[in-house]
Design an enzyme around this catalytic site. Structure first.
Site, mmCIF file in Angstrom:
data_model
loop_
_atom_site.group_PDB
_atom_site.id
_atom_site.type_symbol
_atom_site.label_atom_id
_atom_site.label_comp_id
_atom_site.label_asym_id
_atom_site.label_seq_id
_atom_site.Cartn_x
_atom_site.Cartn_y
_atom_site.Cartn_z
ATOM 1 N N PRO A 9 0.786 -1.226 0.000
ATOM 2 C CA PRO A 9 0.000 0.000 0.000
ATOM 3 C C PRO A 9 0.824 1.285 0.000
ATOM 4 O O PRO A 9 1.861 1.362 0.655
ATOM 5 C CB PRO A 9 -0.818 -0.098 1.295
ATOM 6 C CG PRO A 9 -0.115 -1.082 2.146
ATOM 7 C CD PRO A 9 0.523 -2.049 1.196
ATOM 8 N N ASN A 10 0.322 2.235 -0.753
ATOM 9 C CA ASN A 10 0.862 3.594 -0.866
ATOM 10 C C ASN A 10 2.157 3.691 -1.675
ATOM 11 O O ASN A 10 2.634 4.786 -1.947
ATOM 12 C CB ASN A 10 1.051 4.239 0.527
ATOM 13 C CG ASN A 10 -0.248 4.287 1.292
ATOM 14 O OD1 ASN A 10 -1.239 4.800 0.782
ATOM 15 N ND2 ASN A 10 -0.276 3.719 2.488
ATOM 16 N N ARG A 17 5.023 10.890 -2.684
ATOM 17 C CA ARG A 17 4.744 10.596 -1.276
ATOM 18 C C ARG A 17 5.986 10.875 -0.421
ATOM 19 O O ARG A 17 7.026 10.241 -0.634
ATOM 20 C CB ARG A 17 4.378 9.115 -1.161
ATOM 21 C CG ARG A 17 4.255 8.622 0.246
ATOM 22 C CD ARG A 17 4.241 7.104 0.316
ATOM 23 N NE ARG A 17 4.044 6.672 1.676
ATOM 24 C CZ ARG A 17 4.260 5.436 2.118
ATOM 25 N NH1 ARG A 17 4.679 4.501 1.288
ATOM 26 N NH2 ARG A 17 4.067 5.141 3.379
ATOM 27 N N TYR A 22 11.158 8.912 0.919
ATOM 28 C CA TYR A 22 11.135 7.884 -0.129
ATOM 29 C C TYR A 22 11.755 8.320 -1.460
ATOM 30 O O TYR A 22 11.786 7.534 -2.414
ATOM 31 C CB TYR A 22 9.690 7.426 -0.355
ATOM 32 C CG TYR A 22 9.063 6.806 0.878
ATOM 33 C CD1 TYR A 22 9.509 5.580 1.358
ATOM 34 C CD2 TYR A 22 8.037 7.454 1.583
ATOM 35 C CE1 TYR A 22 8.956 5.004 2.493
ATOM 36 C CE2 TYR A 22 7.472 6.887 2.725
ATOM 37 C CZ TYR A 22 7.942 5.664 3.168
ATOM 38 O OH TYR A 22 7.406 5.105 4.299
ATOM 39 N N ASN A 71 8.029 -5.692 -0.906
ATOM 40 C CA ASN A 71 7.925 -4.567 0.020
ATOM 41 C C ASN A 71 6.442 -4.473 0.380
ATOM 42 O O ASN A 71 5.645 -3.879 -0.357
ATOM 43 C CB ASN A 71 8.412 -3.264 -0.624
ATOM 44 C CG ASN A 71 8.419 -2.108 0.378
ATOM 45 O OD1 ASN A 71 7.878 -2.230 1.482
ATOM 46 N ND2 ASN A 71 9.023 -0.994 -0.004
ATOM 47 N N ALA A 74 3.174 -0.869 4.768
ATOM 48 C CA ALA A 74 2.583 -0.852 6.112
ATOM 49 C C ALA A 74 2.115 -2.232 6.572
ATOM 50 O O ALA A 74 2.125 -2.538 7.776
ATOM 51 C CB ALA A 74 1.426 0.141 6.149
ATOM 52 N N GLU A 95 12.665 -9.600 1.560
ATOM 53 C CA GLU A 95 11.899 -8.454 2.063
ATOM 54 C C GLU A 95 12.743 -7.197 1.871
ATOM 55 O O GLU A 95 13.920 -7.192 2.230
ATOM 56 C CB GLU A 95 11.604 -8.672 3.550
ATOM 57 C CG GLU A 95 10.892 -7.501 4.209
ATOM 58 C CD GLU A 95 10.642 -7.733 5.707
ATOM 59 O OE1 GLU A 95 10.822 -8.879 6.197
ATOM 60 O OE2 GLU A 95 10.277 -6.747 6.379
ATOM 61 N N HIS A 97 12.818 -2.751 2.171
ATOM 62 C CA HIS A 97 12.232 -1.466 2.569
ATOM 63 C C HIS A 97 13.116 -0.357 2.044
ATOM 64 O O HIS A 97 14.352 -0.463 2.097
ATOM 65 C CB HIS A 97 12.077 -1.369 4.085
ATOM 66 C CG HIS A 97 11.149 -2.413 4.612
ATOM 67 N ND1 HIS A 97 9.787 -2.333 4.449
ATOM 68 C CD2 HIS A 97 11.387 -3.590 5.229
ATOM 69 C CE1 HIS A 97 9.226 -3.412 4.958
ATOM 70 N NE2 HIS A 97 10.182 -4.199 5.440
ATOM 71 N N ARG A 104 12.989 4.785 12.408
ATOM 72 C CA ARG A 104 11.704 5.487 12.402
ATOM 73 C C ARG A 104 10.869 5.079 13.617
ATOM 74 O O ARG A 104 11.410 4.563 14.586
ATOM 75 C CB ARG A 104 10.996 5.210 11.059
ATOM 76 C CG ARG A 104 11.843 5.654 9.858
ATOM 77 C CD ARG A 104 11.151 5.385 8.544
ATOM 78 N NE ARG A 104 9.925 6.149 8.412
ATOM 79 C CZ ARG A 104 9.009 5.932 7.461
ATOM 80 N NH1 ARG A 104 9.222 4.986 6.557
ATOM 81 N NH2 ARG A 104 7.909 6.656 7.411
HETATM 82 C C1 DQA Z 1 8.282 0.993 3.839
HETATM 83 C C2 DQA Z 1 8.357 1.220 5.346
HETATM 84 C C3 DQA Z 1 7.011 0.999 5.987
HETATM 85 O O1 DQA Z 1 7.095 1.212 7.400
HETATM 86 C C4 DQA Z 1 5.984 1.970 5.428
HETATM 87 O O2 DQA Z 1 4.707 1.715 5.974
HETATM 88 C C5 DQA Z 1 5.962 1.993 3.949
HETATM 89 C C6 DQA Z 1 7.208 1.850 3.192
HETATM 90 C C7 DQA Z 1 9.621 1.325 3.126
HETATM 91 O O3 DQA Z 1 9.797 0.855 2.016
HETATM 92 O O4 DQA Z 1 10.433 2.062 3.678
HETATM 93 O O5 DQA Z 1 4.915 2.215 3.341
HETATM 94 O O6 DQA Z 1 8.004 -0.378 3.599
#
Ligand code: DQA
Length: 137
Positions: A9-10, A17, A22, A71, A74, A95, A97, A104
């Protein structure tokens, strides 16, 4: 070699964003760059904001692809369903990020997914995906 990048998501909003966290590149741009850099890899990409769709995709590719770069965004910190899907399949998962989740908020320090993946790459910006790809080669 068939590798898929699955974004949660997102992450469709990358580029606009929170660019201070990011970066300012869209994922589509970055993905096109990856395809040029890794011509030997049969690369696929899937993004969804919906937990069940991510689970469906993991199940769909998880017995035939050579690797999944995940990835879960959230959902990393909340989803037992995605963690179970990762555990259920035979394709190895890395995995990733973009941000250093450990630098964070505390709720980002825990991942339901990590115990069942091959490896984890965190905090190298968009380059995290590239490092994951290299590790599969
Ligand atoms: C994320 C880190 C997560 O905590 C966050 O909710 C994201 C992006 C990252 O790629 O840094 O949406 O996965």
């Amino acid at each position: 070699m068939k590798i898929i990048i699955i974004n949660g998501p997102n992450l469709n909003l990358l580029g606009k964003r929170e660019p201070e966290i990011y970066g300012s590149q869209t994922f589509e741009d970055y993905y096109n760059q990856l395809k040029v850099e890794f011509p030997a890899v049969e690369l696929a990409y899937f993004q969804s904001n919906i937990e069940g769709e991510l689970i469906d995709k993991i199940q769909e590719v998880g017995f035939s692809y050579d690797g999944i770069i995940l990835n879960a965004a959230a959902y990393t910190h909340t989803s037992v369903g995605i963690a179970d899907a990762v555990k259920a399949i035979t394709t190895p998962v890395i995995e990733v990020h973009i941000s250093n989740t450990f630098a964070r908020e505390e709720f980002r320090h825990h991942s339901f997914i990590s115990p069942n993946v091959k490896g984890i790459i965190i905090g190298f910006g968009m380059k995290s995906y590239e490092l994951a790809l290299q590790s599969f080669l």
